[in-house]
Motif scaffolding. Structure first.
Motif, short mmCIF file in Angstrom:
data_model
loop_
_atom_site.label_atom_id
_atom_site.label_comp_id
_atom_site.label_asym_id
_atom_site.label_seq_id
_atom_site.Cartn_x
_atom_site.Cartn_y
_atom_site.Cartn_z
N MET A 1 73.84 43.87 108.82
CA MET A 1 73.38 43.14 107.65
C MET A 1 74.51 42.31 107.06
N ALA A 2 74.14 41.23 106.45
CA ALA A 2 75.09 40.37 105.75
C ALA A 2 75.29 40.90 104.34
N GLN A 3 76.36 40.44 103.68
CA GLN A 3 76.63 40.88 102.32
C GLN A 3 77.02 39.72 101.43
N ILE A 4 76.64 39.83 100.17
CA ILE A 4 77.07 38.89 99.13
C ILE A 4 77.84 39.70 98.11
N THR A 5 79.08 39.28 97.81
CA THR A 5 79.91 39.95 96.82
C THR A 5 80.11 39.01 95.65
N VAL A 6 79.84 39.51 94.45
CA VAL A 6 80.06 38.75 93.23
C VAL A 6 81.15 39.45 92.45
N GLN A 7 82.19 38.70 92.08
CA GLN A 7 83.32 39.28 91.36
C GLN A 7 83.60 38.47 90.10
N TRP A 8 83.79 39.16 88.99
CA TRP A 8 84.09 38.50 87.71
C TRP A 8 85.59 38.24 87.67
N ARG A 9 85.97 36.98 87.51
CA ARG A 9 87.38 36.61 87.43
C ARG A 9 87.94 37.02 86.08
N PRO A 10 89.12 37.63 86.04
CA PRO A 10 89.69 38.06 84.77
C PRO A 10 90.18 36.89 83.94
N GLY A 11 90.25 37.12 82.63
CA GLY A 11 90.80 36.12 81.72
C GLY A 11 89.82 35.74 80.63
N GLY A 12 90.37 35.33 79.49
CA GLY A 12 89.57 34.86 78.38
C GLY A 12 88.93 35.98 77.57
N TYR A 13 88.29 35.59 76.47
CA TYR A 13 87.67 36.55 75.57
C TYR A 13 86.17 36.38 75.45
N VAL A 14 85.63 35.29 75.98
CA VAL A 14 84.19 35.05 75.90
C VAL A 14 83.49 36.08 76.78
N ASP A 15 82.42 36.65 76.28
CA ASP A 15 81.60 37.64 77.00
C ASP A 15 82.40 38.89 77.37
N LEU A 16 83.36 39.24 76.55
CA LEU A 16 84.23 40.38 76.81
C LEU A 16 83.44 41.68 76.98
N LEU A 17 82.37 41.86 76.19
CA LEU A 17 81.60 43.09 76.22
C LEU A 17 80.24 42.93 76.91
N CYS A 18 80.00 41.78 77.51
CA CYS A 18 78.68 41.51 78.12
C CYS A 18 78.67 41.85 79.60
N LYS A 19 77.47 42.02 80.12
CA LYS A 19 77.25 42.18 81.56
C LYS A 19 76.27 41.11 82.00
N TYR A 20 76.59 40.43 83.09
CA TYR A 20 75.71 39.41 83.64
C TYR A 20 74.71 40.08 84.58
N HIS A 21 73.47 39.61 84.56
CA HIS A 21 72.43 40.07 85.47
C HIS A 21 72.52 39.21 86.73
N VAL A 22 72.56 39.84 87.91
CA VAL A 22 72.69 39.15 89.18
C VAL A 22 71.31 39.07 89.84
N PHE A 23 70.91 37.85 90.17
CA PHE A 23 69.62 37.61 90.83
C PHE A 23 69.87 36.99 92.20
N ILE A 24 69.21 37.53 93.21
CA ILE A 24 69.24 36.96 94.55
C ILE A 24 67.80 36.68 94.95
N ASP A 25 67.52 35.43 95.28
CA ASP A 25 66.17 34.99 95.64
C ASP A 25 65.15 35.34 94.56
N GLY A 26 65.57 35.23 93.29
CA GLY A 26 64.67 35.46 92.17
C GLY A 26 64.48 36.91 91.75
N SER A 27 65.07 37.85 92.48
CA SER A 27 64.93 39.28 92.14
C SER A 27 66.24 39.82 91.59
N LYS A 28 66.15 40.58 90.50
CA LYS A 28 67.34 41.18 89.91
C LYS A 28 67.85 42.29 90.83
N VAL A 29 69.14 42.21 91.21
CA VAL A 29 69.72 43.18 92.13
C VAL A 29 70.83 44.00 91.49
#
Length: 145
Positions: A1-29
């Motif tokens: 199987m293939a893989q997709i890796t999403v990594q949050w780059r460090p730095g800044g203060y915007v969205d410090l306490l937030c979590k992003y929702h990751v969607f692949i092909d329209g489905s939340k994963v």
């Protein structure tokens, strides 16, 4: 199987306490928080990746994967502390930056084992790992641009 890796780059203060929702092909994963990494196994082929937050999204990134290939994407807020409100109200579809990396082996680093160059947002990143001792490898990263 293939893989997709999403990594949050460090730095800044915007969205410090937030979590992003990751969607692949329209489905939340999954969800990814600050300086976290999420790896998702997918079938080979073309996939649409997008990140969302309550008030903003990233542009959709198309990822083409061969069998057993891994593609890495970096995410970060598209705004800084001064422009976050503007992005949330008027540029909500660009609130999150989602950037694919393109790993390639360079002839300039052919003498260094496990060395790679990455092109991220127009910057050249050189990373390497060399064994300093059997149990403690030494790693480094140099950013140019």
């Amino acid at each position: 199987m293939a893989q997709i890796t999403v990594q949050w780059r460090p730095g800044g203060y915007v969205d410090l306490l937030c979590k992003y929702h990751v969607f692949i092909d329209g489905s939340k994963v999954g969800r990814i928080g600050r300086v976290e990494m999420l790896t998702i196994s997918v079938d080979h082929g073309s996939h649409q990746v997008q990140l969302k937050l309550d008030w903003g999204t990233s542009p959709t990134v198309t990822v083409d994967l061969a069998t057993d290939q891994t593609r890495q994407l970096y995410c970060e807020p598209g705004a800084n502390t001064l422009t976050a409100l503007y992005y949330a109200m008027f540029r909500h579809q660009q609130y999150i930056k989602l950037t694919p990396t393109y790993l390639r082996r360079s002839s300039a680093v052919a003498d260094v084992p496990d060395a790679r160059t990455h092109m991220i947002s127009g910057r050249l990143i050189f990373s390497w790992t060399v064994p300093a001792a059997p149990d403690r490898p030494v790693s480094g990263v140099v950013s140019m641009g």
